[in-house]
Design an enzyme around this catalytic site. Sequence first.
Site, PDB file in Angstrom:
ATOM      1  N   THR A 193       0.856  -1.181   0.000  1.00 50.26           N
ATOM      2  CA  THR A 193       0.000   0.000   0.000  1.00 50.26           C
ATOM      3  C   THR A 193       0.894   1.233   0.000  1.00 50.26           C
ATOM      4  O   THR A 193       2.010   1.186   0.505  1.00 50.26           O
ATOM      5  CB  THR A 193      -0.889   0.037   1.245  1.00 50.26           C
ATOM      6  OG1 THR A 193      -0.040  -0.083   2.375  1.00 50.26           O
ATOM      7  CG2 THR A 193      -1.881  -1.092   1.246  1.00 50.26           C
ATOM      8  N   GLU A 338      -5.711  -2.895  -2.023  1.00 47.65           N
ATOM      9  CA  GLU A 338      -6.315  -4.066  -1.385  1.00 47.65           C
ATOM     10  C   GLU A 338      -7.487  -4.633  -2.163  1.00 47.65           C
ATOM     11  O   GLU A 338      -7.970  -5.712  -1.859  1.00 47.65           O
ATOM     12  CB  GLU A 338      -6.816  -3.690   0.025  1.00 47.65           C
ATOM     13  CG  GLU A 338      -5.739  -3.444   1.037  1.00 47.65           C
ATOM     14  CD  GLU A 338      -5.282  -1.986   1.052  1.00 47.65           C
ATOM     15  OE1 GLU A 338      -5.445  -1.305   0.020  1.00 47.65           O
ATOM     16  OE2 GLU A 338      -4.753  -1.535   2.077  1.00 47.65           O
TER      17      GLU A 338
HETATM   18  P1  AMP Z   1      -4.117   3.070  -3.066  1.00 48.93           P
HETATM   19  O1  AMP Z   1      -4.231   1.746  -2.430  1.00 48.93           O
HETATM   20  O2  AMP Z   1      -2.778   3.689  -2.951  1.00 48.93           O
HETATM   21  O3  AMP Z   1      -4.598   3.046  -4.492  1.00 48.93           O
HETATM   22  O4  AMP Z   1      -5.087   4.063  -2.280  1.00 48.93           O
HETATM   23  C1  AMP Z   1      -6.449   3.776  -2.162  1.00 48.93           C
HETATM   24  C2  AMP Z   1      -7.150   4.966  -1.591  1.00 48.93           C
HETATM   25  O5  AMP Z   1      -7.169   6.028  -2.544  1.00 48.93           O
HETATM   26  C3  AMP Z   1      -8.600   4.706  -1.312  1.00 48.93           C
HETATM   27  O6  AMP Z   1      -8.796   4.064  -0.086  1.00 48.93           O
HETATM   28  C4  AMP Z   1      -9.171   6.101  -1.332  1.00 48.93           C
HETATM   29  O7  AMP Z   1      -8.949   6.768  -0.113  1.00 48.93           O
HETATM   30  C5  AMP Z   1      -8.348   6.783  -2.385  1.00 48.93           C
HETATM   31  N1  AMP Z   1      -9.098   6.788  -3.640  1.00 48.93           N
HETATM   32  C6  AMP Z   1      -9.004   5.924  -4.659  1.00 48.93           C
HETATM   33  N2  AMP Z   1      -9.828   6.286  -5.662  1.00 48.93           N
HETATM   34  C7  AMP Z   1     -10.469   7.385  -5.237  1.00 48.93           C
HETATM   35  C8  AMP Z   1     -11.459   8.240  -5.811  1.00 48.93           C
HETATM   36  N3  AMP Z   1     -11.934   8.049  -7.031  1.00 48.93           N
HETATM   37  N4  AMP Z   1     -11.896   9.278  -5.080  1.00 48.93           N
HETATM   38  C9  AMP Z   1     -11.413   9.503  -3.845  1.00 48.93           C
HETATM   39  N5  AMP Z   1     -10.471   8.755  -3.260  1.00 48.93           N
HETATM   40  C10 AMP Z   1     -10.004   7.709  -3.942  1.00 48.93           C
END
Ligand code: AMP
Length: 976
Positions: A193, A338
């Site tokens: 992550t 995840e």
């Molecule tokens: P990652 O695992 O680095 O891709 O981060 C995932 C996190 O990114 C999610 O839990 C959200 O908090 C944020 N995220 C992903 N897509 C969006 C979206 N379209 N709008 C707002 N937050 C998002």
Amino acid sequence: MQGLMQHGALTLDKIIDHAAQWHGGREVVTRSVEGPIVRTTYREIHDRAKRVSNLLLALGIKPGDRVGTLAWNTGRHIETWYGIMGIGAVCHTLNPRLFPEQIAWIADHGGDKVIFTDLTFLPIIAGIIPRLPNVEHVIVFTDRDHMPENFQLAGEAPHFKGLLCYEDLIAEQSADCVWGGFDEGTAAGLCYTSGTTGDPKGVMYSHRSNFLHTFITMQPDVMGLSQRDVILPVVPMFHANAWGVAFSAPATGAKIVMPGARMDGAAIHELLETEGVTFSAAVPTVWQMLLQHLESTNGTISTLKKVVIGGAACPETIIRAFQEKYGVEVVHAWGMTETSPVGTLSTMTDALEKLPYDQQMPYRLKQGRPPMGVELKLTDDDGKALPHDGKAFGHLKIRGPIIAAEYFRGAGGKILDEDGFFDTGDVATIDEMGFMQITDRAKDVVKSGGEWISTIEIENIAVGHPKAALAAVIGVPHPKWDERPILLVKLKEGETATKEEFLDFLQGKIAKWWMPDDVVFVDEIPLGATGKIDKKVIRQRMKDYVLPTAVAAAGAATLAAADGAAAPVLYAPEPASEEIGEPDEPVEEVAAEAEPVLEPAHEPEVVAARILASEAVATEAAEAEVSEPEPASEPVTAEALAASLPDPEPVAQAVAQDPEDVFPHAPLVEPDAKPLAPTPEAAFDAPPVFVAEEAPLAMPIQPGRKAKAAKPDKAASGGKGDWASPILLVAVLVAALPAVLIVGAALGARFGGLDKAIAYDLLTRDLAPRIAWLSLGTDVLALIVAMIGGIGRHWKRAVLALGMTAATLGVLLVATSLGGRAAPVGDVATDWKAPLAFSEAVMNARGEAAAPVLDDPSLPVGSELFAGRRVAEVNAETCPAARTLVLERSPADAYEAAKTAVQAKGLKLVTDDPIDGRLEAGGESFWFGMRDDLVIRVRPDTAGARVDIRSVARDAGGDLGRNCGRVSGILKVIGG
Ligand code: AMP
């Protein structure tokens, strides 16, 4: 009754096999790191991937080994993925945008053995290799001509055998290699992550999860990919598998265009146009760059039809610019590492598509609906379901076969709730149409006076201000309201603005009490490694900032206290509004009013009709809701802020200095846990901790009557000046202590209600062996004391102590070598493909506190020797006898034999259902009284009958072979 269809494991090698055979000539185009555009095909990618597999086998990579890639999106990276995964090894994508210390930590935690990398990242490699003792080989994605001549590591690394040239190596290998043949649950990829909201944790994708994710992404309402598409994944392969595109493009036979190291607006625009790209995917910041480039160059877009934008909230300006200026449809998506990563998409439903574009916009801005295969749940802090009314915010939880069940090496412990849902850490609403909207990260949400304020919503509106380039909202402490939001704005090049301009812009678009208490203009808004706003860094930089309103409130509070009046209410939430989509209603009120809706039905048509009907009213209401702005405090200028903010560079350096600082809460093992062996293989050779449960039976004889025979000696000495005797007595007692401890713990647990964790884990497995080793020291001391104090008189006690210690340690060592390979898991099954589950009766008897009965979990870090590996694999190694039994006799006969075997073992029958072929029983060990549950399944087989068994301990942790013994013993009896 089993279906009678072919099984066909869902392994990823089949995707590239399919692409090579049926879309073999379809192009894979790369802007190479060396510069030129390189063209290849799926047939060639397949051929070269097989060579990569042979190369890895030649380097000693085995199934389950982790192979790192620190690389851009290129054809070479794709073929390496398939080469790694095809032989059952695990592809660990490393994110080069992290600090080198973080990359080293992640590669080490992942256990990478080989790393593939691009020329661009050699400076990072030079820095991290000295910290990666398991990495002997680094393979550079280039040819001989581009190999660096003077590569120097930044420190000592005797283990490192130098850089290898990718093209040279694969030219030497054959393209003939057998792929697959393993279980579809086998690990395929590892991705950590991003760490913007905490410590990185490894998500271990399986072949099955990625295969199913591929099917999901191909659905028309998801990415809707086809063979006719030309796909440009700007989202990197190291960010959640490039959202699955490296699988779904070959699966459909679409042409794929890989942008390599250049992701600036001009480079992306050029590829879009020259390669005829129809579909692309990236985070909003990339699209922002492209749109700015198009604007400044008057550029056009001719073939692009659809872009999926996710990873962070997509601002309206981007959606409108794409659609209105360039005719490109934006699909806003949400997901996480995840979730493989697709979770939801804002694809328009039939009903919404019939609405005018402007009325679709609120839905396009939301993160959307889940595709088939993904389940969502919205709950309050207590896990109670919240209504899907588009207003109640709650924790967003998700379940499905593409969602992580556990982090690698058990990081973070249990991550699923009792219903198997994963808490995303996001705060969201879900509306009547089923459109989910992220309102914040749980850690970022601003809690003002007990109510939640969505930072993302304010940011999205603020960034729509014509002068804003980027906007971020964070909560800062406030004496009265706990926290209040402040808005940070990075202005577009050459712009100046006042705080009031932004507050006025927000006025009427958000609830009054959401209005930021301050606007701060900054030169830079820090972005994390995946291009998202890094609020952790912002909060760190703003930690000394004090709100003007906080000062006012503190003053007011003092005044109020002085004259007994109530403190002025500056930010009370407004009364609930009737307006559609107005987010100003407190969660509790909404939840209390609504019926408890567990499975809300989303009926888009009905809701759409309601929206159309209420549109006029809503518009009027919105216009009417123009409220007086709060008196603005002193404008904060960019200069003032620059003076108040620490320099960005020093902060970055400070974060990067020491990995302990970077991940202060992420030690590889618990502080007091035994250190993990560097590899599972080494772990097998490490001295085992303890033995079998039966050990107490074999403990040495306690000093009994014979010890009393020493009395005459004492009498003979007249008891005068006998200083040595007490010391020797202590030595004898210390020597006897381990055996006493084990027997005492066993009996205490069995009959005295002593807690199992204390009796078994602490006293027997941990403390007793330690004391036994310690007593070796006290024995030697006793021997010296005996020699000084009169060996003739004392030798017996000294020898007794030494003898007891030797016997104890001997028994421990023998028992360890017999039971040392016993799995540290009390879950043994003969069939992991269709795992046996327990009936409700057994699950009730096990109780809520019992170890969970999961399909095939990986072992948590606490299991030491087998940490992070699947229970199925551990069983296969440590309990080879646990195999399905196929008998040449009728199922009814086999069932009777199974029942007799269970009863002969003295187990208590819970289910006896010969028709269904299901037998369940419970057992309890004599020592420690540890309880296990057993289920037997007897099914018809072409040979006669097929018998499977699963035995699961109620207590988590090691059973030292008890369940394996039980399963093997019963199978032996049934098999005759
Ligand atoms: P990652 O695992 O680095 O891709 O981060 C995932 C996190 O990114 C999610 O839990 C959200 O908090 C944020 N995220 C992903 N897509 C969006 C979206 N379209 N709008 C707002 N937050 C998002």
